[in-house]
Motif scaffolding. Structure first.
Motif, PDB file in Angstrom:
ATOM      1  N   SER A  79      -2.231  11.419  -2.364  1.00 30.89           N
ATOM      2  CA  SER A  79      -2.305   9.901  -1.965  1.00 30.89           C
ATOM      3  C   SER A  79      -1.294   9.758  -0.581  1.00 30.89           C
ATOM      4  O   SER A  79      -1.904   9.041   0.183  1.00 30.89           O
ATOM      5  CB  SER A  79      -1.967   8.825  -2.781  1.00 30.89           C
ATOM      6  N   VAL A  80      -0.138  10.486  -0.435  1.00 30.19           N
ATOM      7  CA  VAL A  80       0.549  10.121   0.597  1.00 30.19           C
ATOM      8  C   VAL A  80      -0.021  10.997   1.764  1.00 30.19           C
ATOM      9  O   VAL A  80       0.705  10.962   3.100  1.00 30.19           O
ATOM     10  CB  VAL A  80       1.979  10.294   0.351  1.00 30.19           C
ATOM     11  N   THR A 106      -9.158   5.781  -0.991  1.00 26.87           N
ATOM     12  CA  THR A 106      -9.031   4.640  -0.706  1.00 26.87           C
ATOM     13  C   THR A 106      -9.326   3.185  -1.643  1.00 26.87           C
ATOM     14  O   THR A 106      -8.866   2.431  -1.772  1.00 26.87           O
ATOM     15  CB  THR A 106     -10.141   4.261   0.460  1.00 26.87           C
ATOM     16  N   ARG A 121       0.858  -1.093   0.014  1.00 27.05           N
ATOM     17  CA  ARG A 121      -0.002   0.037  -0.164  1.00 27.05           C
ATOM     18  C   ARG A 121       1.001   1.242  -0.109  1.00 27.05           C
ATOM     19  O   ARG A 121       0.491   2.066  -0.628  1.00 27.05           O
ATOM     20  CB  ARG A 121      -1.207  -0.040   1.024  1.00 27.05           C
ATOM     21  N   LEU A 126       1.047   6.938  -6.602  1.00 33.94           N
ATOM     22  CA  LEU A 126       0.325   7.783  -7.399  1.00 33.94           C
ATOM     23  C   LEU A 126       0.373   9.238  -6.674  1.00 33.94           C
ATOM     24  O   LEU A 126      -0.825   9.945  -6.796  1.00 33.94           O
ATOM     25  CB  LEU A 126      -1.101   7.106  -6.825  1.00 33.94           C
ATOM     26  N   ILE A 170       2.076   2.209  -3.442  1.00 29.94           N
ATOM     27  CA  ILE A 170       1.166   2.487  -4.027  1.00 29.94           C
ATOM     28  C   ILE A 170       0.786   3.906  -4.020  1.00 29.94           C
ATOM     29  O   ILE A 170       0.620   4.800  -4.987  1.00 29.94           O
ATOM     30  CB  ILE A 170      -0.173   1.494  -4.042  1.00 29.94           C
ATOM     31  N   ARG A 171       0.713   4.386  -2.440  1.00 28.64           N
ATOM     32  CA  ARG A 171       0.471   5.629  -2.130  1.00 28.64           C
ATOM     33  C   ARG A 171       1.539   6.739  -2.897  1.00 28.64           C
ATOM     34  O   ARG A 171       1.239   7.702  -3.492  1.00 28.64           O
ATOM     35  CB  ARG A 171       0.618   5.936  -0.938  1.00 28.64           C
ATOM     36  N   HIS A 172       2.773   5.923  -2.925  1.00 28.32           N
ATOM     37  CA  HIS A 172       3.863   6.977  -3.122  1.00 28.32           C
ATOM     38  C   HIS A 172       3.796   7.022  -5.027  1.00 28.32           C
ATOM     39  O   HIS A 172       4.126   8.397  -5.509  1.00 28.32           O
ATOM     40  CB  HIS A 172       5.315   6.422  -2.856  1.00 28.32           C
ATOM     41  N   PHE A 224      -6.596   2.876  -3.888  1.00 29.64           N
ATOM     42  CA  PHE A 224      -5.505   1.555  -3.567  1.00 29.64           C
ATOM     43  C   PHE A 224      -6.059   0.227  -3.755  1.00 29.64           C
ATOM     44  O   PHE A 224      -5.509  -0.695  -3.944  1.00 29.64           O
ATOM     45  CB  PHE A 224      -5.261   1.848  -1.959  1.00 29.64           C
TER      46      PHE A 224
END
Lengths: 190, 340, 807
Positions: free
Chosen positions: C724-725, A146, A128, A135, A131-133, A149
């Protein structure tokens, strides 16, 4: 006005555009490929993300004339490529976005999808955090990220032959709806 | 959509051709590499070059070598993304790799180049705005106007150097190789800067940054970069801290450097950093005390202006915090210092 | 308005809806839903995922011109003259229009028409629209704007609502007929019960001042409109609007056309959140330019222009005084609110009421007074942003509740339980409450967050905070008075086996079209893939009032059931007749029709529809929904009166970096009573998106002007929406209370779940470090100042200003 030779989604296209036109303007207003969106004018939102030579980049900050000789993939290119490769329906990642509710207004999602697609190509089973980084250059205003992800995780898991655990809100006895490539026969319950 | 002003694009394939184009067109020409800084500025009407000399097709600018003597040669056209992800850079120049990895967001790091980041235009909340916006308040000192909105009665532009990689290259004592009409010249990056927000680099209009050379470092080299920004991605620095520690075999600091960015028109060295750190063991209470002293020295020296967006008093308060955290991160190899 | 005492709401009976509008909470066939309650795909999900979905700026028409707008560089000025001759003379320019071409004022609220499509006599903020140009391309249009000469008489401007009240002689909207009005946009004072006595009777009275800053919607799609006029004079407008119906009405009024000569279409919409609710200058401008030039005209706003259009969250200064008894029961609440409206009324009349009217649940207080004043200032106009008018008072009140809980040594969740208003009751201001799942929401967040084990016990710097809220599922206040339905639906069912639903409802990404499809599929026993939705086209679709006040699922949903049930009866009746069995033996579900007592007798939906079409002729039906008579019996009593209220509780887990002031948000548990989740995936998406938006405006986003009155940073670089972060883990916990009047029991989910996010952060910070944050935004700089003022964390060094530095 210069004539450009662009490679878009595998097609060699000749198009005329002034030098000060961005790739985004040429895609949208010359080639009619309006799937790439414009949100901020100047590289702040990621809605115009396309893949240039396989890497997610911003079409609003790329001069079209400097994209000659480079392979450009837009959102319109994913499903045909998947079909050419013998798949069914849309690209499994596009399908996963739909199955997870990741598309609310949908405006950021072409760019988001192309960033996510490139992530899965370089890291097929991302955490996760990864993915966060990956995007973090694509702003979404609807979802709180959410379900995006979850969509990337679903696509990754299925590609690995796993089924991820549905989120807490998911109704009992109703696991992930099937992928397009596994659409039920008529009458079969989905 | 915010439009680019009309321009022509030239596509040289060698540095020599690029220089010749810049010479030919003079002041109305500008080089463009990744375009991630120049094109938004053009959309804002800050630059209206008649000719853009595109550097993307020049192979010489893509050099990426770690030479046997340990010198790192980084072509100006190498993307920030590649630098951040490269194991050689991470090993020999960790602060640079960390800084490159924290520039803007993922897509912009793939498009933006090291050269472009070093050569980044200074930034200011009264300058990086559309033509309509700037016109509504009568423009500013840096562009089209005569008044500074940051400093009352200010006669000198205080737009902020906002390039994350520049301070790390300063701590690494990097050399910049430029090519212009009179051939190549090498400049220590320390000597590049003017303290003038309008033009903060000593540079001819015909000169192109070709490559960055990072000299070999001692085996005990440690470095880190700390970046203060509001979001965990996309944003420019509100403060950047580059730290270098050279740690001897006995664990004591033998060399140290500390450079801050996003405060004023040029990156600034914390003058007393080396003096306070050299000779101190690189861990334990003595180190912590020395770091605290450096943080205080940095605080005393740094005077952020309300030039870039964000509360400048808070940015000043963050100087000692980020200095201390970055030095500790350098010592322990745990950089970068970043809130996400 | 005058204060008016309103008494005895709890004694009044529950108002019932008309029979047409009540459909029960159960499944239409048997006891199991076939489609409803499942995580079904969205109608348009794959179209969006593949880039096929057409948004307004994706429309290109032959010969289309491009238009741009000239904006005022002054915050407040009188227009002496405008000379457009040089712009018109520029090659490639086809038309230039100014306010004189469209002099009729309009306003989304019919009682406050104070806007012109283009400024006529005055400009009232930097960015106000003055003239528009249509040209061959955007570059030419932009060049033409620079050739328009406007002679302004610059006037003093107000940037602070207190100044605007103190100096009424500088009047932003001149009202010669009401000289005392000054810069007051709207004033509402309402009192319910004897608040002063109730506060006197309380054991503890707490008083606090709270501040809510401005924030804006920032949908990723900028506003865009395209207009075309047919040779016979029918104007078609495609617009990125969330309320086609009001745009339709406003165009007719301002352009002096018959409504029947105008068609408004909302293409796929790239986010709105309330920011596309008003009619905007670009819609009038492209329409007028298309009429003048005879060519299609498009206008796409830049991101900067979207910030000037604004209509975002009103900054408010709120003062609350609340009383509580030692047993934890609230006695009364007294609120005084100053609302910064910006330069125009927009929805401001409603905002002013909502700032008081929507606070009266789920926590009950027996007496209540609020005194709210909306004031004009020379700033971009404020309007409805997700949670319109009620997010700000909710923030203040829920923080004060946390303070009250501490004062009487009660757990904050327990305090809320103890004062829960109950279900099937009335609020202190006379609003009817039906279902109320707030206790379930509290239970869920308490459980999921580990509240009992963790709150107050986490290491210093880390904490949990709770807050609750209530929101409307539509309102019976229809903006313009009329006796017609609020929602209409039309369904065509034909021998192909396809049902086509025509709805005026606006799908703005929240999935209202998918809700329509699910309901039709459920009622008619169809596979959802065999239901198509045609929406938001005024030529094709029955009127719906649009996507605002969280009304669509409730109202359009009920209207859809109404229409679909009529068709269902036709189909089941025809099949029953053919099979000679009673109608209640016919089951229809997911494409199959069979006899419940003889499963071997089965046909497809398509065959059943053909039987019905043969019997009854062409199949179609309409359906409608209107609210019952609701609201308190006093002026303004219908504003905020909703057929059903949703309830929410959040627990936020936050960590405070005491050196930097940065609040790290780790988790947000969102429990929301949506009545019934017609599609839990969509409900969860609304809950997560709402929580994200609330958290974002608490810690990051600031919509403000600088000392020149100019927007401080009109870009998505400077107006920082979280990436997103930056977004915490969001946990959606759906609570279903089955509202007796909602479609299958459903209520809203798109706005309510935003409210508690902001106070829950403040309350979590208090748990983390013992510092009470009463003023938004919680930027690190502001939080660090608050920490230092409270002596938490490292001390400040001697303040030292750089010479000459200005803020």
């Amino acid at each position: 006005m210069a004539s450009l030779l662009l490679n878009v989604n595998g097609d060699q296209l000749e198009v005329t555009a002034p030098d000060h036109w961005t790739l985004l303007e040429v895609l949208r207003y010359r080639l009619g490929l309006t799937g790439s969106k414009q949100g901020c004018d100047k590289g702040d939102c990621g809605a115009c993300t396309v893949q240039i030579d396989g890497e997610p980049q911003l079409a609003c900050l790329a001069l079209a004339t400097l994209c000659e000789g480079r392979a450009i993939t837009t959102i319109e290119g994913l499903m045909p490529a998947h079909l050419r490769a013998g798949g069914k329906g849309p690209d499994p990642l596009q399908d996963a976005f739909d199955r997870c509710g990741a598309l609310q207004c949908g405006f950021c999602q072409p760019g988001m999808l192309l960033s996510a697609k490139a992530l899965l190509e370089r890291s097929p089973d991302p955490s996760r955090d990864e993915i966060r980084h990956a995007l973090a250059g694509n702003l979404c205003r609807c979802t709180g990220y959410t379900q995006i992800f979850q969509a990337v995780e679903l696509a990754a898991a299925e590609a690995q032959g796993r089924a991820p655990t549905p989120p807490a809100w998911h109704p009992d006895g109703n696991p992930w709806m099937p992928a397009c490539s596994k659409a039920p026969a008529k009458g079969e319950s989905r | 959509m915010l439009r680019l002003p009309k321009t022509r694009v030239a596509k040289p394939t060698t540095v020599a051709q690029a220089v010749a184009l810049l010479v030919e067109h003079g002041e109305v020409a500008m080089p463009i590499a990744g375009g991630t800084d120049l094109l938004p500025n053009m959309k804002h009407g800050l630059f209206e070059p008649e000719v853009l000399v595109a550097l993307g097709g020049i192979k010489e600018l893509q050099r990426f070598e770690l030479q046997t003597d340990g010198t790192l040669i980084l072509g100006a056209g190498v993307s920030l993304d590649r630098i951040a992800a490269d194991e050689r850079v991470q090993r020999t120049a960790p602060a640079l790799a960390q800084a490159a990895g924290l520039v803007a967001g993922p897509q912009l790091r793939r498009m933006g180049t090291l050269g472009g980041n070093v050569m980044l235009d200074t930034r200011c909340q009264w300058y990086n705005q559309t033509h309509f916006w700037r016109q509504a308040l009568g423009y500013c000192l840096k562009k089209d106007g005569t008044v500074c909105h940051v400093v009352a009665g200010g006669k000198k532009c205080v737009a902020a150097a906002s390039n994350d990689t520049a301070p790390t290259l300063m701590t690494l004592q990097a050399t910049l190789v430029f090519e212009g009409r009179s051939g190549r010249r090498e400049v220590a990056i320390d000597d590049l800067w003017h303290t003038d927000g309008i033009h903060n680099k000593k540079l001819g209009t015909d000169e192109i940054l070709v490559e960055v050379r990072v000299p070999p470092r001692a085996t005990g080299h440690r470095g880190a970069y700390g970046k203060l920004r509001e979001r965990g991605s996309i944003d420019y620095p509100m403060l950047g801290v580059a730290a270098r520690l050279d740690v001897g075999r006995d664990g004591a600091v033998e060399g140290a450097d500390l450079v801050l960015v996003a405060l004023q028109a040029r990156p600034v060295r914390v003058r007393r950093a080396a003096e306070l750190l050299i000779g101190v063991p690189s861990s334990g209470d003595n180190f912590a005390e020395a770091v605290a002293a450096v943080a205080e020295a940095a605080y005393a020296q740094a005077h952020p202006m309300p030039n870039i967006p964000g509360d400048h008093e808070w940015r000043r308060e963050m100087v000692p915090v980020y200095v201390a955290r970055t030095l500790h991160a350098a010592a322990t190899g745990t950089g970068p210092v970043h809130h996400v | 308005m005058d204060a008016r005492l309103f008494e005895g709401p709890r004694e009044r009976g529950i108002t019932l809806m008309a029979a047409r509008d009540q459909h029960g909470v159960g499944a239409p066939f048997g006891d199991r839903f076939q489609v409803v309650g499942r995580a079904e795909r969205k109608v348009d999900g794959l179209a969006k995922a593949t880039g096929q979905a057409v948004y307004t700026d994706d429309i290109q028409l032959p010969g289309m011109l491009h238009a741009k707008i000239l904006r005022s560089p002054h915050a407040h000025a009188r227009i002496r003259s405008i000379d457009t001759s040089k712009a018109l003379a520029l090659p490639g320019v086809h038309a230039v229009i100014t306010g004189r071409d469209m002099p009729i004022k309009y306003g989304v609220i019919p009682w406050t028409p104070d806007e012109n499509a283009l400024a006529l006599e005055k400009v009232r903020f930097i960015g106000d629209e003055v003239a528009a140009v249509a040209a061959l391309d955007e570059d030419t249009a932009n060049a033409a704007l620079r050739l328009i000469e406007v002679d302004y008489e610059v006037l003093p401007a107000h940037f602070d609502p207190k100044d605007a009240l103190a100096k009424p002689e500088v009047q932003i909207h001149e009202t010669p007929e009401k000289p005392d009005r000054g810069n007051v946009s709207k004033h509402v004072r309402l009192e319910f019960g004897d608040v002063d006595q109730a506060l006197e009777d309380a054991d503890v009275v707490l008083e606090g001042h709270y501040r809510f800053h401005g924030s804006t919607h920032a949908p990723i799609e900028p506003h865009c409109a395209v207009a075309q006029v047919s040779p016979d004079g029918v104007l078609t407008l495609w617009s990125a609007t969330q309320i086609t119906h009001y745009v339709h009405r406003a165009l007719a009024r301002v352009l002096e056309l018959k409504e029947s000569r105008i068609r408004v279409i909302q293409p796929c919409l790239g986010g709105a959140f309330g920011g596309k609710s008003d009619p905007f200058a670009l819609e009038f401008a492209v329409a007028k330019l298309a009429m003048v030039t005879g060519r299609p005209v498009k206008m796409l706003w830049t991101r900067e222009e979207v910030f000037y259009a604004h209509r975002g969250r009103h900054p408010m200064q709120l003062h609350y005084r609340s009383g509580i008894r030692r047993d934890g029961k609230l006695t009364g609440v007294d609120a005084k609110i100053l609302i910064d409206g910006g330069s125009y009324s927009s929805f401001g009349l409603v905002t002013t009421y909502y700032s008081g009217q929507l606070l009266t649940g789920p926590v009950h207080f027996p007496t209540y007074r609020f005194d709210s004043t909306r004031v004009f200032t020379n700033k971009p106009p404020c309007g409805p942003k997700r949670g319109h008018g009620s997010v700000q008072p909710r923030f203040a009140f829920e923080v004060q509740l946390d303070e009250l809980a501490e004062a009487v040594a009660l757990d904050p969740i327990e305090l809320r339980r103890r004062n829960w208003q109950g279900e099937h009751t009335h609020t202190v201001n006379g609003q009817r409450i039906t279902s109320n799942g707030f206790l379930g929401c509290l239970d869920e967040v308490e459980r999921a967050s580990g509240w009992r084990e963790r709150r107050g016990k986490l290491p210093f710097g880390r904490g949990l905070g709770v807050a609750g809220s209530m929101y409307i599922s539509g309102t019976n206040y229809a903006i313009y008075p009329n006796d017609m339905p609020q929602a209409g639906i039309q369904i065509k069912l034909d021998r192909s086996g396809l049902a086509t639903v025509f709805t005026g409802g606006n799908d703005i990404g929240q999935g209202s079209n998918s809700v329509c499809r699910a309901i039709v599929a459920e009622e008619l026993g169809l596979d959802p893939d065999d239901v198509r939705v045609v929406a938001a086209d005024t030529d094709l679709c029955p009127v719906d009032l649009g996507a605002y006040s969280s009304r669509v699922t409730f109202m359009v949903g009920n209207a859809t059931i109404d229409a679909a049930r009529k068709l269902r009866r036709l189909v089941t009746g025809a099949v029953a007749k053919k099979w000679s069995v009673p109608e209640n033996r016919i089951f229809m579900g997911r494409g199959e029709v069979f006899d419940l007592e003889d499963r071997s007798r089965a046909i497809t939906s398509r065959e059943a529809i053909q039987i019905a079409e043969a019997l009854h002729d062409t199949l179609g039906a309409t359906g409608s929904y209107n609210t019952p008579k609701l609201g308190g019996d006093y002026r303004g009593g219908t504003i905020g009166a909703s057929p059903a209220y949703s309830f929410t509780a959040h627990v936020v887990e936050a960590e405070v970096d005491v050196e930097t002031g940065r609040i790290h948000l780790h988790n947000c548990w969102v429990a929301h009573d949506c009545g019934r989740a017609l599609n839990p995936m969509l409900v969860a998406g609304q809950m997560e998106g709402s929580a994200y938006m609330g958290l974002a405006e608490a810690v990051m986003e600031v919509h403000d002007i600088n000392r020149f009155g100019l927007h401080a940073g009109p870009s998505l670089l400077d107006y920082r929406i979280p990436t997103s972060v930056d977004t915490p883990e969001l946990h959606a916990l759906i609570v279903e209370s089955l509202d007796p009047e909602g479609p299958y029991g459903a209520k809203e989910a798109g706005e309510g779940p935003l409210h508690p996010a902001l106070p829950a952060i403040s309350n979590a910070v208090y748990d983390a470090v013992g510092v009470r944050l009463r003023e938004l935004p919680f930027t690190p700089a502001a939080v660090l100042r608050a920490l230092r003022a409270a002596g938490v964390g490292p001390k400040a060094r001697a303040a030292q200003q750089p010479e000459g530095a200005r803020r």
